[in-house]
Write a protein that holds these residues in place. Sequence first.
Motif, PDB file in Angstrom:
ATOM      1  N   GLU A   1      22.365  29.040  85.156  1.00 28.34           N
ATOM      2  CA  GLU A   1      22.250  30.131  86.131  1.00 28.34           C
ATOM      3  C   GLU A   1      20.808  30.311  86.602  1.00 28.34           C
ATOM      4  O   GLU A   1      20.528  30.321  87.801  1.00 28.34           O
ATOM      5  CB  GLU A   1      22.757  31.444  85.512  1.00 28.34           C
ATOM      6  N   ILE A   2      19.901  30.436  85.630  1.00 25.97           N
ATOM      7  CA  ILE A   2      18.506  30.743  85.992  1.00 25.97           C
ATOM      8  C   ILE A   2      17.767  29.500  86.500  1.00 25.97           C
ATOM      9  O   ILE A   2      16.936  29.598  87.403  1.00 25.97           O
ATOM     10  CB  ILE A   2      17.741  31.349  84.786  1.00 25.97           C
ATOM     11  N   SER A   3      18.060  28.339  85.934  1.00 31.65           N
ATOM     12  CA  SER A   3      17.260  27.153  86.233  1.00 31.65           C
ATOM     13  C   SER A   3      17.816  26.293  87.368  1.00 31.65           C
ATOM     14  O   SER A   3      17.069  25.521  87.963  1.00 31.65           O
ATOM     15  CB  SER A   3      17.140  26.289  84.974  1.00 31.65           C
TER      16      SER A   3
ATOM     17  N   SER B   1       9.501  42.112  94.052  1.00 31.31           N
ATOM     18  CA  SER B   1      10.140  41.842  92.778  1.00 31.31           C
ATOM     19  C   SER B   1      11.452  41.090  93.019  1.00 31.31           C
ATOM     20  O   SER B   1      12.175  41.384  93.982  1.00 31.31           O
ATOM     21  CB  SER B   1      10.345  43.204  92.103  1.00 31.31           C
ATOM     22  N   CYS B   2      11.747  40.096  92.164  1.00 33.09           N
ATOM     23  CA  CYS B   2      13.003  39.352  92.322  1.00 33.09           C
ATOM     24  C   CYS B   2      13.451  38.759  90.997  1.00 33.09           C
ATOM     25  O   CYS B   2      12.745  37.952  90.395  1.00 33.09           O
ATOM     26  CB  CYS B   2      12.841  38.235  93.362  1.00 33.09           C
ATOM     27  N   ASP B   3      14.629  39.170  90.546  1.00 34.82           N
ATOM     28  CA  ASP B   3      15.241  38.583  89.353  1.00 34.82           C
ATOM     29  C   ASP B   3      16.378  37.700  89.852  1.00 34.82           C
ATOM     30  O   ASP B   3      17.368  38.208  90.406  1.00 34.82           O
ATOM     31  CB  ASP B   3      15.776  39.702  88.440  1.00 34.82           C
ATOM     32  N   VAL B   4      16.255  36.385  89.662  1.00 34.71           N
ATOM     33  CA  VAL B   4      17.260  35.472  90.227  1.00 34.71           C
ATOM     34  C   VAL B   4      18.614  35.540  89.517  1.00 34.71           C
ATOM     35  O   VAL B   4      19.576  34.918  89.947  1.00 34.71           O
ATOM     36  CB  VAL B   4      16.756  33.999  90.287  1.00 34.71           C
TER      37      VAL B   4
ATOM     38  N   ASN C   1       8.021  38.127  91.721  1.00 34.96           N
ATOM     39  CA  ASN C   1       7.901  38.175  90.256  1.00 34.96           C
ATOM     40  C   ASN C   1       9.174  38.761  89.671  1.00 34.96           C
ATOM     41  O   ASN C   1       9.846  39.535  90.334  1.00 34.96           O
ATOM     42  CB  ASN C   1       6.813  39.165  89.794  1.00 34.96           C
ATOM     43  N   ARG C   2       9.430  38.457  88.414  1.00 36.88           N
ATOM     44  CA  ARG C   2      10.505  39.158  87.712  1.00 36.88           C
ATOM     45  C   ARG C   2       9.888  40.281  86.874  1.00 36.88           C
ATOM     46  O   ARG C   2      10.073  41.452  87.168  1.00 36.88           O
ATOM     47  CB  ARG C   2      11.295  38.207  86.817  1.00 36.88           C
ATOM     48  N   GLN C   3       9.106  39.912  85.870  1.00 40.40           N
ATOM     49  CA  GLN C   3       8.605  40.927  84.939  1.00 40.40           C
ATOM     50  C   GLN C   3       7.360  41.648  85.470  1.00 40.40           C
ATOM     51  O   GLN C   3       6.522  41.044  86.117  1.00 40.40           O
ATOM     52  CB  GLN C   3       8.248  40.270  83.614  1.00 40.40           C
TER      53      GLN C   3
ATOM     54  N   GLY D   1       8.023  20.614  70.049  1.00 43.53           N
ATOM     55  CA  GLY D   1       7.416  19.277  70.121  1.00 43.53           C
ATOM     56  C   GLY D   1       6.631  19.002  71.393  1.00 43.53           C
ATOM     57  O   GLY D   1       6.559  17.854  71.842  1.00 43.53           O
ATOM     58  N   PHE D   2       6.000  20.036  71.977  1.00 42.54           N
ATOM     59  CA  PHE D   2       5.242  19.813  73.215  1.00 42.54           C
ATOM     60  C   PHE D   2       4.116  18.792  73.002  1.00 42.54           C
ATOM     61  O   PHE D   2       3.901  17.904  73.827  1.00 42.54           O
ATOM     62  CB  PHE D   2       4.654  21.131  73.755  1.00 42.54           C
ATOM     63  N   ASN D   3       3.390  18.927  71.882  1.00 40.42           N
ATOM     64  CA  ASN D   3       2.236  18.045  71.641  1.00 40.42           C
ATOM     65  C   ASN D   3       2.610  16.569  71.645  1.00 40.42           C
ATOM     66  O   ASN D   3       1.913  15.750  72.225  1.00 40.42           O
ATOM     67  CB  ASN D   3       1.565  18.395  70.307  1.00 40.42           C
TER      68      ASN D   3
ATOM     69  N   ARG E   1       4.887  42.461  83.758  1.00 40.04           N
ATOM     70  CA  ARG E   1       3.727  41.785  83.168  1.00 40.04           C
ATOM     71  C   ARG E   1       3.230  40.645  84.077  1.00 40.04           C
ATOM     72  O   ARG E   1       2.038  40.446  84.269  1.00 40.04           O
ATOM     73  CB  ARG E   1       4.130  41.228  81.789  1.00 40.04           C
ATOM     74  N   SER E   2       4.170  39.899  84.663  1.00 39.06           N
ATOM     75  CA  SER E   2       3.795  38.798  85.563  1.00 39.06           C
ATOM     76  C   SER E   2       3.142  39.347  86.828  1.00 39.06           C
ATOM     77  O   SER E   2       2.195  38.759  87.356  1.00 39.06           O
ATOM     78  CB  SER E   2       5.020  37.980  85.972  1.00 39.06           C
ATOM     79  N   TYR E   3       3.657  40.490  87.297  1.00 41.62           N
ATOM     80  CA  TYR E   3       3.083  41.119  88.493  1.00 41.62           C
ATOM     81  C   TYR E   3       1.627  41.513  88.229  1.00 41.62           C
ATOM     82  O   TYR E   3       0.742  41.254  89.048  1.00 41.62           O
ATOM     83  CB  TYR E   3       3.920  42.347  88.880  1.00 41.62           C
TER      84      TYR E   3
HETATM   85  P1  NDP Z   1       5.948  29.572  83.432  1.00 40.56           P
HETATM   86  O1  NDP Z   1       6.468  30.196  82.186  1.00 40.56           O
HETATM   87  O2  NDP Z   1       4.538  29.787  83.764  1.00 40.56           O
HETATM   88  O3  NDP Z   1       6.857  29.989  84.677  1.00 40.56           O
HETATM   89  C1  NDP Z   1       8.239  30.217  84.580  1.00 40.56           C
HETATM   90  C2  NDP Z   1       8.593  31.286  85.584  1.00 40.56           C
HETATM   91  O4  NDP Z   1      10.006  31.486  85.629  1.00 40.56           O
HETATM   92  C3  NDP Z   1       7.972  32.649  85.256  1.00 40.56           C
HETATM   93  O5  NDP Z   1       7.179  33.083  86.331  1.00 40.56           O
HETATM   94  C4  NDP Z   1       9.183  33.552  85.095  1.00 40.56           C
HETATM   95  O6  NDP Z   1       8.974  34.866  85.599  1.00 40.56           O
HETATM   96  C5  NDP Z   1      10.203  32.848  85.944  1.00 40.56           C
HETATM   97  N1  NDP Z   1      11.555  33.316  85.638  1.00 40.56           N
HETATM   98  C6  NDP Z   1      12.271  33.130  84.494  1.00 40.56           C
HETATM   99  N2  NDP Z   1      13.455  33.780  84.602  1.00 40.56           N
HETATM  100  C7  NDP Z   1      13.492  34.373  85.826  1.00 40.56           C
HETATM  101  C8  NDP Z   1      14.424  35.184  86.521  1.00 40.56           C
HETATM  102  N3  NDP Z   1      15.603  35.540  85.974  1.00 40.56           N
HETATM  103  N4  NDP Z   1      14.120  35.618  87.775  1.00 40.56           N
HETATM  104  C9  NDP Z   1      12.947  35.292  88.343  1.00 40.56           C
HETATM  105  N5  NDP Z   1      12.000  34.539  87.738  1.00 40.56           N
HETATM  106  C10 NDP Z   1      12.281  34.090  86.486  1.00 40.56           C
HETATM  107  O7  NDP Z   1       6.257  28.005  83.228  1.00 40.56           O
HETATM  108  P2  NDP Z   1       6.068  26.703  84.141  1.00 40.56           P
HETATM  109  O8  NDP Z   1       5.030  26.928  85.144  1.00 40.56           O
HETATM  110  O9  NDP Z   1       5.967  25.589  83.194  1.00 40.56           O
HETATM  111  O10 NDP Z   1       7.490  26.593  84.848  1.00 40.56           O
HETATM  112  C11 NDP Z   1       7.694  26.515  86.248  1.00 40.56           C
HETATM  113  C12 NDP Z   1       8.755  25.455  86.560  1.00 40.56           C
HETATM  114  O11 NDP Z   1       8.199  24.165  86.294  1.00 40.56           O
HETATM  115  C13 NDP Z   1      10.031  25.554  85.731  1.00 40.56           C
HETATM  116  O12 NDP Z   1      11.141  25.232  86.531  1.00 40.56           O
HETATM  117  C14 NDP Z   1       9.823  24.451  84.687  1.00 40.56           C
HETATM  118  O13 NDP Z   1      11.025  23.992  84.131  1.00 40.56           O
HETATM  119  C15 NDP Z   1       9.149  23.410  85.554  1.00 40.56           C
HETATM  120  N6  NDP Z   1       8.487  22.307  84.855  1.00 40.56           N
HETATM  121  C16 NDP Z   1       7.579  22.578  83.863  1.00 40.56           C
HETATM  122  C17 NDP Z   1       6.957  21.541  83.194  1.00 40.56           C
HETATM  123  C18 NDP Z   1       5.976  21.826  82.107  1.00 40.56           C
HETATM  124  O14 NDP Z   1       5.696  20.913  81.300  1.00 40.56           O
HETATM  125  N7  NDP Z   1       5.391  23.010  82.039  1.00 40.56           N
HETATM  126  C19 NDP Z   1       7.252  20.133  83.517  1.00 40.56           C
HETATM  127  C20 NDP Z   1       8.184  19.964  84.602  1.00 40.56           C
HETATM  128  C21 NDP Z   1       8.783  21.027  85.222  1.00 40.56           C
HETATM  129  P3  NDP Z   1       8.634  36.092  84.583  1.00 40.56           P
HETATM  130  O15 NDP Z   1       7.421  35.630  83.804  1.00 40.56           O
HETATM  131  O16 NDP Z   1       8.342  37.219  85.511  1.00 40.56           O
HETATM  132  O17 NDP Z   1       9.822  36.264  83.741  1.00 40.56           O
END
Ligand code: NDP
Length: 257
Positions: free
Chosen positions: A120-122, A65-68, A40-42, A204-206, A44-46
């Motif tokens: 960086e993050i994605s 815990s892991c912040d990428v 987890n990062r945050q 525009g998710f909907n 709150r997520s933990y």
């Molecule tokens: P969530 O918001 O549920 O999950 C995103 C996660 O990314 C969170 O757990 C968050 O952790 C983590 N995260 C963000 N920054 C960091 C960081 N610096 N270090 C570690 N963890 C980090 O969303 P989704 O489940 O939708 O997303 C999961 C993946 O699926 C993503 O790659 C997203 O792009 C992909 N995806 C999503 C789609 C959708 O429609 N939902 C469609 C296709 C792909 P924390 O909360 O602890 O910050």
Amino acid sequence: MSNLLQGKNIVVMGVANERSIAWGITKSLHNAGANLIFTNRQERSYQKLTKLLEKNDIKATLIVSCDVASDESIDKAFGEIKEKVGVIHGLVHAIAFANRDELKGEYADTSREGFLLAQEISAYSLVSVTRAAKELMTEGGSVVTQTYLGAERVIKNYNVMGVAKASLEASVKYLAEDVGKYGIRVNAVSAGPIRTLSAKGVSGFNEKAEIIEEKAPLRQNVDQEQVGDTTLFFLSELSRGITGEILHVDSGYHIIG
Ligand code: NDP
């Protein structure tokens, strides 16, 4: 599917809450008998994760815990996994981030900082965690990440994240070549829109979800469980001949012109 991952140690990165794609994946992997390690990062997520595990009667092997965004944090997390678990067989990367104000309007307005942050993050995070995981995958392994159609086509508002996903998908292929000789595979699931915390950050998710119901061959949206089962396939021996692949779990929407 009850024992596809029996005795396998799988690291799951990216459970924020019960809507997270990584949580759908967790349920599939648990049902397949995997031993689960979470990062987890945050805080709150933990907290959310521990409650969810308890409610669903799932026992985590380890939670770290892991912040990428930090190499030090990645080294520490995988160091702890090595020390406490030893060998791992799979890694689920379900992590992405971009500034909310850059997930609307014109891509041309993306800032330098916003572009680099999304990359960086994605995208880069997959490179760094694959490198760290490789050291622990001494019996071979499988890495699975999560991508989206916005990498291949212009999808309104997806902007900087679409470009980051294009980079992620190219990384899947380059990494697959690098680690294939060690018996490690790298693949991606390209899911249709699913209502999660991150998805709400894109304007525009909907509209995106409605168009799937209207135009996709299966005329329905996908859910976390469907992505979970496909990720399970990639982590299991059933997909042993597949690497460097981007597999769409989107009710077939990507074939429609
Ligand atoms: P969530 O918001 O549920 O999950 C995103 C996660 O990314 C969170 O757990 C968050 O952790 C983590 N995260 C963000 N920054 C960091 C960081 N610096 N270090 C570690 N963890 C980090 O969303 P989704 O489940 O939708 O997303 C999961 C993946 O699926 C993503 O790659 C997203 O792009 C992909 N995806 C999503 C789609 C959708 O429609 N939902 C469609 C296709 C792909 P924390 O909360 O602890 O910050």
